[in-house]
Design a protein around this motif. Structure first.
Motif, PDB file in Angstrom:
ATOM      1  N   ARG A 108       2.294  -5.124  -1.808  1.00 31.92           N
ATOM      2  CA  ARG A 108       0.972  -5.734  -1.846  1.00 31.92           C
ATOM      3  C   ARG A 108       1.197  -6.340  -3.616  1.00 31.92           C
ATOM      4  O   ARG A 108       0.365  -7.309  -3.634  1.00 31.92           O
ATOM      5  CB  ARG A 108      -0.140  -4.984  -1.982  1.00 31.92           C
ATOM      6  N   ALA A 109       2.031  -6.051  -4.192  1.00 26.05           N
ATOM      7  CA  ALA A 109       2.268  -6.192  -5.567  1.00 26.05           C
ATOM      8  C   ALA A 109       2.787  -7.312  -5.557  1.00 26.05           C
ATOM      9  O   ALA A 109       4.220  -7.531  -5.477  1.00 26.05           O
ATOM     10  CB  ALA A 109       2.618  -5.275  -6.508  1.00 26.05           C
TER      11      ALA A 109
ATOM     12  N   ARG B  60       7.084   2.461  -8.297  1.00 26.09           N
ATOM     13  CA  ARG B  60       6.063   1.650  -7.983  1.00 26.09           C
ATOM     14  C   ARG B  60       5.691   1.012  -9.738  1.00 26.09           C
ATOM     15  O   ARG B  60       5.648  -0.440  -9.934  1.00 26.09           O
ATOM     16  CB  ARG B  60       4.908   2.034  -7.561  1.00 26.09           C
TER      17      ARG B  60
ATOM     18  N   LEU C 210       4.352  -8.465   3.732  1.00 23.44           N
ATOM     19  CA  LEU C 210       3.404  -8.077   4.865  1.00 23.44           C
ATOM     20  C   LEU C 210       2.972  -9.130   5.786  1.00 23.44           C
ATOM     21  O   LEU C 210       2.412  -8.820   6.889  1.00 23.44           O
ATOM     22  CB  LEU C 210       2.178  -7.452   4.275  1.00 23.44           C
ATOM     23  N   ASP C 211       3.350 -10.360   5.601  1.00 23.45           N
ATOM     24  CA  ASP C 211       3.008 -11.413   6.603  1.00 23.45           C
ATOM     25  C   ASP C 211       3.974 -12.613   6.379  1.00 23.45           C
ATOM     26  O   ASP C 211       4.077 -13.323   5.562  1.00 23.45           O
ATOM     27  CB  ASP C 211       1.628 -11.846   5.961  1.00 23.45           C
TER      28      ASP C 211
ATOM     29  N   ASP D 146       6.005  -1.580  -3.809  1.00 25.44           N
ATOM     30  CA  ASP D 146       4.762  -1.767  -3.412  1.00 25.44           C
ATOM     31  C   ASP D 146       4.594  -3.387  -2.809  1.00 25.44           C
ATOM     32  O   ASP D 146       4.309  -4.082  -3.524  1.00 25.44           O
ATOM     33  CB  ASP D 146       3.596  -1.513  -4.363  1.00 25.44           C
TER      34      ASP D 146
ATOM     35  N   THR E 136      -1.022  -9.354  -9.005  1.00 27.25           N
ATOM     36  CA  THR E 136      -1.954  -9.320  -8.106  1.00 27.25           C
ATOM     37  C   THR E 136      -1.647  -8.446  -6.837  1.00 27.25           C
ATOM     38  O   THR E 136      -0.474  -8.338  -6.638  1.00 27.25           O
ATOM     39  CB  THR E 136      -2.307 -10.940  -7.831  1.00 27.25           C
ATOM     40  N   ILE E 137      -2.574  -7.784  -6.367  1.00 22.27           N
ATOM     41  CA  ILE E 137      -2.476  -6.967  -5.221  1.00 22.27           C
ATOM     42  C   ILE E 137      -3.479  -7.515  -4.221  1.00 22.27           C
ATOM     43  O   ILE E 137      -3.381  -6.954  -3.106  1.00 22.27           O
ATOM     44  CB  ILE E 137      -2.808  -5.638  -5.550  1.00 22.27           C
ATOM     45  N   ASP E 138      -3.953  -8.589  -4.265  1.00 21.12           N
ATOM     46  CA  ASP E 138      -4.792  -9.161  -3.286  1.00 21.12           C
ATOM     47  C   ASP E 138      -4.570 -10.803  -3.025  1.00 21.12           C
ATOM     48  O   ASP E 138      -5.490 -11.560  -2.648  1.00 21.12           O
ATOM     49  CB  ASP E 138      -6.329  -9.082  -3.703  1.00 21.12           C
ATOM     50  N   GLY E 139      -3.216 -11.097  -2.929  1.00 15.17           N
ATOM     51  CA  GLY E 139      -2.800 -12.425  -2.597  1.00 15.17           C
ATOM     52  C   GLY E 139      -3.130 -13.381  -3.728  1.00 15.17           C
ATOM     53  O   GLY E 139      -3.352 -14.506  -3.211  1.00 15.17           O
TER      54      GLY E 139
ATOM     55  N   PHE F 168       7.769 -10.374  -5.394  1.00 15.12           N
ATOM     56  CA  PHE F 168       6.957  -9.240  -4.726  1.00 15.12           C
ATOM     57  C   PHE F 168       7.895  -7.962  -5.260  1.00 15.12           C
ATOM     58  O   PHE F 168       9.133  -7.963  -5.404  1.00 15.12           O
ATOM     59  CB  PHE F 168       7.027  -9.323  -3.259  1.00 15.12           C
TER      60      PHE F 168
ATOM     61  N   ASP G 127       6.117 -13.334   1.603  1.00 10.01           N
ATOM     62  CA  ASP G 127       5.043 -12.158   1.825  1.00 10.01           C
ATOM     63  C   ASP G 127       5.703 -10.888   2.602  1.00 10.01           C
ATOM     64  O   ASP G 127       5.896 -11.282   3.976  1.00 10.01           O
ATOM     65  CB  ASP G 127       3.755 -12.619   1.942  1.00 10.01           C
TER      66      ASP G 127
END
Length: 399
Positions: free
Chosen positions: A145-146, A209, A96-97, A143, A157-160, A139, A94
């Motif tokens: 998140r995507a 994107r 972002l994490d 973006d 998915t954009i919400d995990g 990923f 991920d």
């Protein structure tokens, strides 16, 4: 051993183990943890420092390893089983994490906890999902998140993974036929997909994107400019049915440019096949000058730090191009001769996943990024040093 029945060696996916008392009631065997023999399919690298390389390894499950060990050197303690990815799938760190890992078909988990895994498989499409040994989970760099995944359909998915959107219909060949190289007995056999293909590689654009490239294992390249609102077949004319599109790389500097690696060795064609487009797939050029004639290609990646710097992994080695694929030369250096399955540029390093010799890293590729042909004729050249990180030296002092 032909001269001593007590001496035995067993080879497996993990490596080799030896016994010196193999005929006894309680034979003892050496460890395979003294050999870098991991058969990795892909690599994904976490962000931050020290970074972690993750990947799925054949018959041993997914793994992760730090770029810097807990103590003075990397050791088996820094080589950990990963909780997502299985033995053959993708892993996707991920962006972002750095603690969260996705992989397989599809799961997510925490690297730190290395335990609880959540199944986030997308819901089935109009037809039963088809599968291959390796299915893309990637990923978007444009973006973070995507996250994208594919069977014969592409999902986002954009919400995990809490919710997924199917952004394509079936992107494979509706009637691929049977490869002429198959013998009649094999051709008559049904496989798990009923002689139909799957999407084998996904490449979301790093600079645009909604743009996503997709390649199938039955020889198609598809492109969407609006996140699946519409897809267009942009397959290179030279690519026929059952040519496996193993990797597509979308350019980091120009949304019109992309690169495709095509593997035809199961059709008895062991030549390298790499293609480049600079006009969104309207035309393609084969870019294999300088590559070995019998080294089929698994992967191609572009350096985000230098336009036109490409690396390719073949069945036997790693190669580099400084001119956008027009010419290639070896980047083998001290690498073993083995199957080079995937590469990732990460900050100033180049991380390699091999199928048989584990992970390798080319530390600080600043020389590659700054090298110019004019330097060949000068006695010395000065390169700008890479960013360095000062760390406290580890010890083995126990408490």
């Amino acid at each position: 051993s032909p001269t001593d029945p007590d001496v035995m060696i067993v080879a497996s996916d993990q490596g080799a183990v030896i016994s010196l008392n193999g005929t006894s009631d309680t034979p003892e065997w050496s460890s395979w943890y003294n050999q870098p023999t991991a058969q990795l399919y892909h690599v994904s690298v976490t962000h931050g420092f020290p970074w972690i390389a993750t990947g799925a390894q054949q018959d041993s499950g997914a793994v992760w390893v730090r770029s810097r060990g807990f103590t003075t050197t990397l050791s088996p303690r820094d080589w950990q089983g990963a909780c997502a990815g299985g033995e053959s799938g993708y892993t996707a760190a991920d962006p972002l994490d750095p603690d969260r890992l996705f992989g397989g078909t599809v799961e997510k988990c925490s690297l730190a906890l290395n335990g609880r895994t959540v199944d986030i498989t997308p819901p089935a499409g109009p037809e039963k999902a088809r599968a291959d040994w390796t299915q893309p989970v990637v990923f978007s760099k444009a973006d973070p998140r995507a996250l994208y995944y594919a069977s014969q359909y592409v999902y986002k998915t954009i919400d995990g993974g809490i919710s997924w959107t199917r952004i394509s219909d079936d992107l494979t060949r509706p009637a691929p036929g049977v490869p002429a190289s198959l013998d009649p007995t094999t051709a008559a056999m049904e496989d798990r997909n009923g002689k139909r293909g799957v999407v084998y590689t996904l490449a979301p654009s790093p600079v645009l994107r909604p743009q996503v490239w997709a390649g199938t294992d039955d020889g198609l390249v598809q492109l969407t400019m609006d996140d699946g609102g519409a897809w267009k077949d942009v397959t290179p004319p030279a690519v026929g049915a059952w040519s496996r599109v193993t990797m597509i790389e979308a350019s980091h500097s120009d949304f019109r440019t992309a690169y495709a690696a095509v593997d035809r060795h199961q059709l008895n064609d062991f030549a390298p096949h790499l293609y480049r487009t600079r006009d969104l797939g309207a035309t393609w050029q084969e870019i294999t000058r300088g590559l070995p004639a019998d080294g089929y290609v698994h992967t191609i990646k572009e350096d985000p730090g230098r336009r036109g710097l490409l690396v390719a992994g073949t069945e036997r080695g790693v190669h580099v191009s400084f001119d956008d694929g027009d010419t290639w030369q070896s980047l083998q250096l001290n690498l073993p001769v083995t199957s080079m399955r995937d590469l990732e540029f990460h900050d100033g390093d180049l991380v390699l996943a091999t199928h048989g010799r584990g992970f390798w890293v080319l530390d600080d590729i600043g020389v590659l990024r700054q090298a110019q042909a004019s330097m060949a004729g000068v006695p010395a050249a000065v390169y700008v040093p890479a960013r360095a990180v000062a760390v406290v030296q580890g010890t083995d002092n126990g408490t």
